[in-house]
Write a protein that holds these residues in place. Sequence first.
Motif, PDB file in Angstrom:
ATOM      1  N   GLY A  19      -0.515  -3.389  47.995  1.00  0.00           N
ATOM      2  CA  GLY A  19      -0.558  -2.774  49.317  1.00  0.00           C
ATOM      3  C   GLY A  19       0.555  -1.769  49.562  1.00  0.00           C
ATOM      4  N   VAL A  20       1.117  -1.215  48.497  1.00  0.00           N
ATOM      5  CA  VAL A  20       2.146  -0.189  48.651  1.00  0.00           C
ATOM      6  C   VAL A  20       1.535   0.978  49.414  1.00  0.00           C
ATOM      7  CG1 VAL A  20       3.565   1.501  47.418  1.00  0.00           C
ATOM      8  CG2 VAL A  20       3.417  -0.847  46.585  1.00  0.00           C
ATOM      9  N   ARG A  21       2.234   1.436  50.444  1.00  0.00           N
ATOM     10  CA  ARG A  21       1.736   2.573  51.230  1.00  0.00           C
ATOM     11  C   ARG A  21       1.834   3.832  50.377  1.00  0.00           C
ATOM     12  NH1 ARG A  21       3.204   6.267  55.514  1.00  0.00           N
ATOM     13  NH2 ARG A  21       1.466   6.354  56.964  1.00  0.00           N
ATOM     14  N   GLU A  22       0.758   4.577  50.275  1.00  0.00           N
ATOM     15  CA  GLU A  22       0.680   5.812  49.481  1.00  0.00           C
ATOM     16  C   GLU A  22       1.141   5.594  48.030  1.00  0.00           C
ATOM     17  OE1 GLU A  22      -0.991   8.153  50.497  1.00  0.00           O
ATOM     18  OE2 GLU A  22      -0.719   8.469  52.631  1.00  0.00           O
ATOM     19  N   PRO A  23       0.511   4.696  47.295  1.00  0.00           N
ATOM     20  CA  PRO A  23       0.933   4.441  45.912  1.00  0.00           C
ATOM     21  C   PRO A  23       0.761   5.642  44.991  1.00  0.00           C
ATOM     22  CG  PRO A  23      -1.172   3.401  46.352  1.00  0.00           C
ATOM     23  CD  PRO A  23      -0.670   3.928  47.670  1.00  0.00           C
ATOM     24  N   THR A  24      -0.088   6.608  45.389  1.00  0.00           N
ATOM     25  CA  THR A  24      -0.302   7.800  44.561  1.00  0.00           C
ATOM     26  C   THR A  24       0.646   8.945  44.908  1.00  0.00           C
ATOM     27  OG1 THR A  24      -2.003   8.686  46.042  1.00  0.00           O
ATOM     28  CG2 THR A  24      -2.753   7.223  44.245  1.00  0.00           C
ATOM     29  N   ALA A  25       1.565   8.704  45.853  1.00  0.00           N
ATOM     30  CA  ALA A  25       2.519   9.755  46.232  1.00  0.00           C
ATOM     31  C   ALA A  25       3.431  10.071  45.054  1.00  0.00           C
ATOM     32  CB  ALA A  25       3.341   9.317  47.442  1.00  0.00           C
ATOM     33  N   MET A  26       3.631  11.360  44.827  1.00  0.00           N
ATOM     34  CA  MET A  26       4.499  11.793  43.722  1.00  0.00           C
ATOM     35  C   MET A  26       5.260  13.036  44.145  1.00  0.00           C
ATOM     36  SD  MET A  26       1.531  13.218  41.158  1.00  0.00           S
ATOM     37  CE  MET A  26       0.455  14.572  41.631  1.00  0.00           C
ATOM     38  N   ALA A  27       6.492  13.120  43.688  1.00  0.00           N
ATOM     39  CA  ALA A  27       7.275  14.330  43.907  1.00  0.00           C
ATOM     40  C   ALA A  27       6.807  15.358  42.887  1.00  0.00           C
ATOM     41  CB  ALA A  27       8.757  14.041  43.741  1.00  0.00           C
ATOM     42  N   LEU A  28       6.526  16.549  43.348  1.00  0.00           N
ATOM     43  CA  LEU A  28       6.108  17.660  42.495  1.00  0.00           C
ATOM     44  C   LEU A  28       7.221  18.694  42.501  1.00  0.00           C
ATOM     45  CD1 LEU A  28       4.084  19.524  40.943  1.00  0.00           C
ATOM     46  CD2 LEU A  28       3.283  20.279  43.204  1.00  0.00           C
ATOM     47  N   ALA A  29       7.797  18.954  41.337  1.00  0.00           N
ATOM     48  CA  ALA A  29       8.858  19.952  41.209  1.00  0.00           C
ATOM     49  C   ALA A  29       8.307  21.194  40.525  1.00  0.00           C
ATOM     50  CB  ALA A  29      10.030  19.395  40.411  1.00  0.00           C
ATOM     51  N   THR A  30       8.552  22.344  41.157  1.00  0.00           N
ATOM     52  CA  THR A  30       8.149  23.638  40.620  1.00  0.00           C
ATOM     53  C   THR A  30       9.367  24.553  40.648  1.00  0.00           C
ATOM     54  OG1 THR A  30       7.462  24.353  42.823  1.00  0.00           O
ATOM     55  CG2 THR A  30       5.757  23.389  41.418  1.00  0.00           C
ATOM     56  N   VAL A  31       9.173  25.811  40.259  1.00  0.00           N
ATOM     57  CA  VAL A  31      10.244  26.800  40.267  1.00  0.00           C
ATOM     58  C   VAL A  31       9.809  27.954  41.152  1.00  0.00           C
ATOM     59  CG1 VAL A  31      11.581  28.396  38.832  1.00  0.00           C
ATOM     60  CG2 VAL A  31      10.941  26.156  37.931  1.00  0.00           C
ATOM     61  N   ASP A  32      10.699  28.367  42.085  1.00  0.00           N
ATOM     62  CA  ASP A  32      10.335  29.467  42.980  1.00  0.00           C
ATOM     63  C   ASP A  32      10.612  30.824  42.341  1.00  0.00           C
ATOM     64  OD1 ASP A  32      13.051  30.112  43.350  1.00  0.00           O
ATOM     65  OD2 ASP A  32      13.151  29.236  45.363  1.00  0.00           O
ATOM     66  N   ALA A  33      10.360  31.894  43.069  1.00  0.00           N
ATOM     67  CA  ALA A  33      10.481  33.259  42.538  1.00  0.00           C
ATOM     68  C   ALA A  33      11.908  33.602  42.125  1.00  0.00           C
ATOM     69  CB  ALA A  33       9.973  34.270  43.569  1.00  0.00           C
ATOM     70  N   GLN A  34      12.890  32.925  42.699  1.00  0.00           N
ATOM     71  CA  GLN A  34      14.291  33.173  42.352  1.00  0.00           C
ATOM     72  C   GLN A  34      14.767  32.267  41.215  1.00  0.00           C
ATOM     73  OE1 GLN A  34      13.351  32.809  45.795  1.00  0.00           O
ATOM     74  NE2 GLN A  34      13.112  35.020  45.718  1.00  0.00           N
ATOM     75  N   GLY A  35      13.873  31.439  40.692  1.00  0.00           N
ATOM     76  CA  GLY A  35      14.242  30.532  39.609  1.00  0.00           C
ATOM     77  C   GLY A  35      14.861  29.235  40.097  1.00  0.00           C
ATOM     78  N   ALA A  36      14.819  28.988  41.392  1.00  0.00           N
ATOM     79  CA  ALA A  36      15.391  27.772  41.962  1.00  0.00           C
ATOM     80  C   ALA A  36      14.335  26.668  41.999  1.00  0.00           C
ATOM     81  CB  ALA A  36      15.903  28.049  43.375  1.00  0.00           C
ATOM     82  N   PRO A  37      14.765  25.416  41.902  1.00  0.00           N
ATOM     83  CA  PRO A  37      13.797  24.322  41.987  1.00  0.00           C
ATOM     84  C   PRO A  37      13.244  24.174  43.397  1.00  0.00           C
ATOM     85  CG  PRO A  37      16.034  23.453  41.864  1.00  0.00           C
ATOM     86  CD  PRO A  37      16.135  24.942  41.690  1.00  0.00           C
ATOM     87  N   ALA A  38      11.998  23.741  43.465  1.00  0.00           N
ATOM     88  CA  ALA A  38      11.332  23.451  44.741  1.00  0.00           C
ATOM     89  C   ALA A  38      10.593  22.132  44.543  1.00  0.00           C
ATOM     90  CB  ALA A  38      10.365  24.568  45.109  1.00  0.00           C
ATOM     91  N   VAL A  39      10.821  21.189  45.443  1.00  0.00           N
ATOM     92  CA  VAL A  39      10.190  19.874  45.289  1.00  0.00           C
ATOM     93  C   VAL A  39       9.593  19.429  46.615  1.00  0.00           C
ATOM     94  CG1 VAL A  39      12.303  18.540  45.733  1.00  0.00           C
ATOM     95  CG2 VAL A  39      10.503  17.556  44.306  1.00  0.00           C
ATOM     96  N   CYS A  75       7.216  13.013  39.669  1.00  0.00           N
ATOM     97  CA  CYS A  75       7.973  11.766  39.667  1.00  0.00           C
ATOM     98  C   CYS A  75       7.324  10.791  40.641  1.00  0.00           C
ATOM     99  CB  CYS A  75       9.436  12.000  40.046  1.00  0.00           C
ATOM    100  SG  CYS A  75      10.434  10.495  39.950  1.00  0.00           S
ATOM    101  N   PHE A  76       6.911   9.657  40.105  1.00  0.00           N
ATOM    102  CA  PHE A  76       6.388   8.554  40.900  1.00  0.00           C
ATOM    103  C   PHE A  76       7.503   7.524  41.021  1.00  0.00           C
ATOM    104  CE2 PHE A  76       2.843  10.400  38.670  1.00  0.00           C
ATOM    105  CZ  PHE A  76       1.794  10.379  39.574  1.00  0.00           C
ATOM    106  N   HIS A  77       7.666   6.943  42.199  1.00  0.00           N
ATOM    107  CA  HIS A  77       8.669   5.894  42.382  1.00  0.00           C
ATOM    108  C   HIS A  77       8.074   4.806  43.247  1.00  0.00           C
ATOM    109  CE1 HIS A  77      12.349   4.111  44.347  1.00  0.00           C
ATOM    110  NE2 HIS A  77      12.509   3.852  43.071  1.00  0.00           N
ATOM    111  N   TRP A  78       8.004   3.608  42.691  1.00  0.00           N
ATOM    112  CA  TRP A  78       7.533   2.450  43.428  1.00  0.00           C
ATOM    113  C   TRP A  78       8.730   1.512  43.608  1.00  0.00           C
ATOM    114  CZ3 TRP A  78       4.545   3.800  38.914  1.00  0.00           C
ATOM    115  CH2 TRP A  78       3.431   4.583  39.217  1.00  0.00           C
ATOM    116  N   ALA A  79       9.427   1.669  44.738  1.00  0.00           N
ATOM    117  CA  ALA A  79      10.662   0.923  44.986  1.00  0.00           C
ATOM    118  C   ALA A  79      10.425  -0.582  44.949  1.00  0.00           C
ATOM    119  CB  ALA A  79      11.252   1.331  46.335  1.00  0.00           C
TER     120      ALA A  79
END
Length: 193
Positions: A19-39, A75-79
């Motif tokens: 019954g974990v709330r939103e068990p499919t939730a995942m952090a998605l990390a990409t790279v923006d136009a300046q080369g900086a991380p975006a999550v 990144c998936f995290h199930w605390a």
Amino acid sequence: MVDPLLVFQGWLQEAKDAGVREPTAMALATVDAQGAPAVRMVLLKHADERGFVFYTNLESDKGHQLATHARAELCFHWAHFERQVRVHGPVEPVTDAEADAYFASRAHKSKLGAWASQQSRPLESQGKLLKAVAGVALKHPLSVPRPPHWSGFRVVPDWIELWSAGEFRLHDRVRYTRDAEAEGGWAPRRLYP
């Protein structure tokens, strides 16, 4: 040989069963136009041997970032279970047939929202968004087609990392790198936590 995808699927099912709330939730990390991380957090909609699939507005920040730099990390995290899974690799668009099938399975109001939301752009007020949803509902009262700006992406793992907590912070961490010559197609390497 351990198949990291099967372990992931087992851990995900345990989170769902608990019954974990939103068990499919995942952090998605990409790279923006300046080369900086975006999550940001997104929801996994499908995972198999081909990769991990999520859907979005292609005109959103993440849509533009993935069109420019087609690599990502999840990144998936199930605390509750003290477990984490990281997935790293190139990103490819899903097929139109896959996007159509998933869109058709969505709730009616979610379909309307996909048309009405100009994701990542400034919004004057919540009222303006609700008015846009109402306008789409008038245009598509029964059947809502998939918008041309809405589709999905598949992260094809170069590697999958499984992490589980251990006593005194002596965690178990194994990275499985895709390797056609390795038994089961994955080469494991244990890492210091």
